[in-house]
Design an enzyme around this catalytic site. Structure first.
Site, PDB file in Angstrom:
ATOM      1  N   LYS A 157       0.836  -1.201   0.000  1.00  0.00           N
ATOM      2  CA  LYS A 157       0.000   0.000   0.000  1.00  0.00           C
ATOM      3  C   LYS A 157       0.871   1.252   0.000  1.00  0.00           C
ATOM      4  O   LYS A 157       1.971   1.270   0.551  1.00  0.00           O
ATOM      5  CB  LYS A 157      -0.922   0.012   1.224  1.00  0.00           C
ATOM      6  CG  LYS A 157      -1.919  -1.143   1.239  1.00  0.00           C
ATOM      7  CD  LYS A 157      -2.946  -0.999   0.133  1.00  0.00           C
ATOM      8  CE  LYS A 157      -3.957  -2.139   0.144  1.00  0.00           C
ATOM      9  NZ  LYS A 157      -3.395  -3.417  -0.290  1.00  0.00           N
ATOM     10  N   ASP A 158       0.345   2.320  -0.604  1.00  0.00           N
ATOM     11  CA  ASP A 158       1.083   3.573  -0.699  1.00  0.00           C
ATOM     12  C   ASP A 158       1.417   4.138   0.675  1.00  0.00           C
ATOM     13  O   ASP A 158       0.608   4.068   1.604  1.00  0.00           O
ATOM     14  CB  ASP A 158       0.263   4.617  -1.468  1.00  0.00           C
ATOM     15  CG  ASP A 158       0.139   4.281  -2.946  1.00  0.00           C
ATOM     16  OD1 ASP A 158       0.879   3.396  -3.410  1.00  0.00           O
ATOM     17  OD2 ASP A 158      -0.687   4.919  -3.620  1.00  0.00           O
ATOM     18  N   LYS A 159       2.601   4.733   0.763  1.00  0.00           N
ATOM     19  CA  LYS A 159       2.993   5.404   1.996  1.00  0.00           C
ATOM     20  C   LYS A 159       2.178   6.669   2.205  1.00  0.00           C
ATOM     21  O   LYS A 159       1.725   6.953   3.322  1.00  0.00           O
ATOM     22  CB  LYS A 159       4.491   5.734   1.950  1.00  0.00           C
ATOM     23  CG  LYS A 159       5.018   6.423   3.192  1.00  0.00           C
ATOM     24  CD  LYS A 159       6.524   6.621   3.117  1.00  0.00           C
ATOM     25  CE  LYS A 159       7.053   7.270   4.390  1.00  0.00           C
ATOM     26  NZ  LYS A 159       8.534   7.429   4.349  1.00  0.00           N
ATOM     27  N   SER A 198      -0.769   7.809   2.183  1.00  0.00           N
ATOM     28  CA  SER A 198      -2.177   7.434   2.204  1.00  0.00           C
ATOM     29  C   SER A 198      -2.574   7.070   3.626  1.00  0.00           C
ATOM     30  O   SER A 198      -1.736   6.938   4.513  1.00  0.00           O
ATOM     31  CB  SER A 198      -2.427   6.223   1.291  1.00  0.00           C
ATOM     32  OG  SER A 198      -1.830   5.054   1.837  1.00  0.00           O
TER      33      SER A 198
END
Length: 346
Positions: free
Chosen positions: A87-89, A91
């Site tokens: 998962k994106d940092k 976010s």
């Protein structure tokens, strides 16, 4: 664009838009809370077993950082911590992790939470969470200070009805496409020992080739329409087949039972034939060193749908902002949906 052994900043803006470049623009990811993603598991948790599943809400941390944090505070080996996807940092991500634990002992979770990590739910399960064990993700995205909001709203309606190209998002290629530079260096014979960098390089090269084929189909006006020799992929499956284009195939395409596909290059034969095989070969053969690298590293030839249809897509206007929500299957990129609707500005 051909393979080059030299480091450079890659311009990845050349991939074709399905409906032309958007006129609307907006601020994207000004705050982590502007991009909220929630994982959807493909199975029900049993409530018992030697793995404790923890649904964590993380903020400004990547998945590996959370894994390291869990291993440290729980006194576990890093390999005892499981996760389904990265998962994106930048976010707020609600993501499941699993911790291997004795069924007869409780795990002390008192040190897990901090300002960037919150526990939402815990539940036991029989098996460890493995990479790829993911049904999809739900996204809630706030686009701020939207310019030409009418164009954005019109495009959102088009995307909801007709979908978008299933491009791999820019994050797959690293900052300024640097993962592609690693692919170039490796394919030119430079030894790379870091397994993580190797994985990034292979994934980036393969994804770039896929995006190139998708873009070529849009430019040649055969993105939504099959051409002779096309390979179709079954919805919700990795199974694919070639078939004659007849009324049955067209009906299945219209009902989204099957999709047009493009290569995920690797060792093995490309099932596409005739015009489709010619189109794909013309694109792939511009990168012979990457093809050779992917084959040498043992990646199997696969197919991926070129069309992506967001589910449960909704949006609302909030002053100068627009909040967009939708579900995507595992492996699809929210940024590829937004790319067809709005240009991002700093």
């Amino acid at each position: 664009m051909t393979d080059s052994p030299h480091f450079k900043d890659w311009d990845l803006s050349h991939w074709a838009y399905l409906n032309g470049k958007p006129e609307a623009d907006a601020v994207f990811k000004a705050l982590p809370e502007d991009f909220v993603v929630t994982e959807q598991l493909p199975f029900e948790l049993t409530g018992d077993g030697e793995n404790l599943f923890i649904l964590i809400e993380k903020r400004e941390l990547n998945t590996q950082q959370v894994c390291q944090h869990l291993a440290k505070v729980l006194g576990k080996r890093l390999r005892d911590v499981g996760y389904a996807g990265l998962k994106d940092k930048q976010s707020v991500s609600r993501q499941w992790f699993s911790i291997q634990a004795n069924v007869n002992s409780d795990i002390d979770l008192s040190q897990v939470e901090n300002e960037n990590v919150k526990i939402i739910e815990t539940r036991r399960h029989l098996k460890k969470l493995k990479v790829g064990a993911l049904a999809g993700n739900h996204f809630d995205i706030r686009l701020k200070q939207v310019g030409m909001i009418d164009d954005l709203l019109r495009r959102l309606a088009v995307v909801k009805a007709h979908g978008v190209p299933n491009y791999f998002g820019l994050q797959r290629f690293g900052f300024n496409g640097n993962n592609l530079n690693w692919a170039n260096r490796w394919s030119e014979g430079e030894p790379i020992r870091d397994k993580k960098i190797k994985g990034f390089a292979l994934s980036a090269a393969r994804s770039y080739l896929f995006n190139e084929v998708v873009s070529a189909r849009i430019n040649q006006q055969c993105f939504s329409t099959p051409i002779s020799g096309d390979t179709f992929i079954l919805a919700g499956s990795n199974s694919y087949f070639t078939d004659e284009i007849d009324a049955t195939v067209l009906k299945r395409l219209s009902e989204r039972d099957i999709y047009l596909s493009a290569p995920m290059f690797g060792k093995g034969d490309n099932p596409s034939q005739s015009d489709a095989a010619e189109l794909e070969a013309k694109v792939l053969d511009e990168h012979p060193l990457w093809q050779q690298l992917l084959i040498e590293q043992g990646l199997e030839f696969q197919r991926r749908a070129i069309q992506l249809f967001p589910l449960n897509m909704e949006w609302k206007v909030d002053g100068e902002d627009v909040i967009v929500s939708f579900d995507l299957p595992s492996g699809a990129f929210a940024t590829s949906v937004l790319r067809e609707c709005v240009n991002f500005r700093d």
